[in-house]
Scaffold this motif. Sequence first.
Motif, PDB file in Angstrom:
ATOM      1  N   LEU A  20      12.036  -5.636  -2.188  1.00 28.98           N
ATOM      2  CA  LEU A  20      11.235  -5.231  -2.890  1.00 28.98           C
ATOM      3  C   LEU A  20      10.393  -4.312  -4.234  1.00 28.98           C
ATOM      4  O   LEU A  20      10.355  -4.327  -4.408  1.00 28.98           O
ATOM      5  CB  LEU A  20       9.614  -6.000  -2.526  1.00 28.98           C
ATOM      6  CG  LEU A  20      10.027  -7.814  -2.507  1.00 28.98           C
ATOM      7  CD1 LEU A  20       8.692  -8.275  -1.612  1.00 28.98           C
ATOM      8  CD2 LEU A  20       9.607  -8.530  -4.016  1.00 28.98           C
ATOM      9  N   ARG A  21      10.957  -3.148  -2.866  1.00 33.58           N
ATOM     10  CA  ARG A  21      10.598  -1.988  -3.348  1.00 33.58           C
ATOM     11  C   ARG A  21      11.489  -1.711  -4.325  1.00 33.58           C
ATOM     12  O   ARG A  21      11.264  -0.624  -5.289  1.00 33.58           O
ATOM     13  CB  ARG A  21      10.502  -0.930  -1.963  1.00 33.58           C
ATOM     14  CG  ARG A  21       9.974   0.485  -2.693  1.00 33.58           C
ATOM     15  CD  ARG A  21       9.340   1.314  -1.311  1.00 33.58           C
ATOM     16  NE  ARG A  21       9.344   2.720  -1.429  1.00 33.58           N
ATOM     17  CZ  ARG A  21       8.545   3.005  -1.787  1.00 33.58           C
ATOM     18  NH1 ARG A  21       7.362   2.581  -2.038  1.00 33.58           N
ATOM     19  NH2 ARG A  21       8.486   4.417  -2.640  1.00 33.58           N
TER      20      ARG A  21
ATOM     21  N   LEU B  43      11.429  -8.459   8.034  1.00 39.28           N
ATOM     22  CA  LEU B  43      10.183  -8.225   7.378  1.00 39.28           C
ATOM     23  C   LEU B  43      10.579  -6.635   6.245  1.00 39.28           C
ATOM     24  O   LEU B  43      10.135  -6.775   5.371  1.00 39.28           O
ATOM     25  CB  LEU B  43       9.084  -7.631   7.660  1.00 39.28           C
ATOM     26  CG  LEU B  43       7.459  -7.489   7.105  1.00 39.28           C
ATOM     27  CD1 LEU B  43       7.199  -9.140   6.038  1.00 39.28           C
ATOM     28  CD2 LEU B  43       6.368  -7.169   8.343  1.00 39.28           C
ATOM     29  N   ALA B  44      11.227  -5.947   7.501  1.00 36.88           N
ATOM     30  CA  ALA B  44      12.150  -4.478   6.302  1.00 36.88           C
ATOM     31  C   ALA B  44      12.757  -4.845   5.820  1.00 36.88           C
ATOM     32  O   ALA B  44      12.550  -4.140   4.760  1.00 36.88           O
ATOM     33  CB  ALA B  44      12.221  -3.359   7.929  1.00 36.88           C
TER      34      ALA B  44
ATOM     35  N   ARG C 236       7.198 -12.571  -5.198  1.00 37.95           N
ATOM     36  CA  ARG C 236       6.788 -11.601  -4.128  1.00 37.95           C
ATOM     37  C   ARG C 236       6.908 -12.528  -2.916  1.00 37.95           C
ATOM     38  O   ARG C 236       6.944 -11.997  -1.764  1.00 37.95           O
ATOM     39  CB  ARG C 236       6.101 -10.488  -4.414  1.00 37.95           C
ATOM     40  CG  ARG C 236       5.876  -9.689  -3.484  1.00 37.95           C
ATOM     41  CD  ARG C 236       4.946  -8.624  -3.963  1.00 37.95           C
ATOM     42  NE  ARG C 236       4.712  -7.270  -3.179  1.00 37.95           N
ATOM     43  CZ  ARG C 236       5.111  -6.641  -3.563  1.00 37.95           C
ATOM     44  NH1 ARG C 236       6.019  -6.030  -3.843  1.00 37.95           N
ATOM     45  NH2 ARG C 236       5.085  -5.712  -2.405  1.00 37.95           N
TER      46      ARG C 236
ATOM     47  N   LEU D   2       9.044 -12.535   1.355  1.00 39.18           N
ATOM     48  CA  LEU D   2       8.079 -11.566   2.305  1.00 39.18           C
ATOM     49  C   LEU D   2       8.909 -12.579   2.866  1.00 39.18           C
ATOM     50  O   LEU D   2       8.171 -12.203   4.048  1.00 39.18           O
ATOM     51  CB  LEU D   2       6.785 -11.232   1.652  1.00 39.18           C
ATOM     52  CG  LEU D   2       6.773 -10.161   0.285  1.00 39.18           C
ATOM     53  CD1 LEU D   2       5.207  -9.724   1.144  1.00 39.18           C
ATOM     54  CD2 LEU D   2       7.623  -8.744   1.745  1.00 39.18           C
TER      55      LEU D   2
ATOM     56  N   SER E 128      13.401  -7.705   3.669  1.00 37.89           N
ATOM     57  CA  SER E 128      12.160  -8.181   2.227  1.00 37.89           C
ATOM     58  C   SER E 128      11.603  -6.358   1.490  1.00 37.89           C
ATOM     59  O   SER E 128      11.269  -6.186   0.611  1.00 37.89           O
ATOM     60  CB  SER E 128      11.362  -8.763   2.541  1.00 37.89           C
ATOM     61  OG  SER E 128      12.324 -10.686   3.597  1.00 37.89           O
ATOM     62  N   CYS E 129      10.999  -5.967   2.210  1.00 32.99           N
ATOM     63  CA  CYS E 129      10.199  -4.882   1.541  1.00 32.99           C
ATOM     64  C   CYS E 129      10.604  -4.374   1.420  1.00 32.99           C
ATOM     65  O   CYS E 129      10.247  -3.714   0.089  1.00 32.99           O
ATOM     66  CB  CYS E 129       8.978  -4.391   2.726  1.00 32.99           C
ATOM     67  SG  CYS E 129       7.447  -5.279   3.206  1.00 32.99           S
TER      68      CYS E 129
END
Length: 92
Positions: free
Chosen positions: A21-22, A14-15, A34, A38, A17-18
């Motif tokens: 995306l950022r 999850l980290a 998106r 995620l 992916s975030c």
Amino acid sequence: MILWEALGSVVIGLAVSCAALRWLPARFGQFRSRPLALATGPAAALFGALLAHSVLGPGHTAAALAVSLGVAVALVSLLLRQGEKARRSAPA
């Protein structure tokens, strides 16, 4: 102990992916979807941790989490779409 490896790998995914995306779209292109990005991170990290756990056996938590990080980064990077650059084919 397997539960902690699984939870840790999902958090790592999850980290990843975030973070992707950022920070990545501004430099390399955009993600196709998106929600897909995620979902891919945690699923890929969990698969990587389970694969490493089955190969290495119990007691190698750090190695399993490192493999889960690598698999998550590799699969999330495959979701990037390159920027809209004009490509010209060679004249016929």
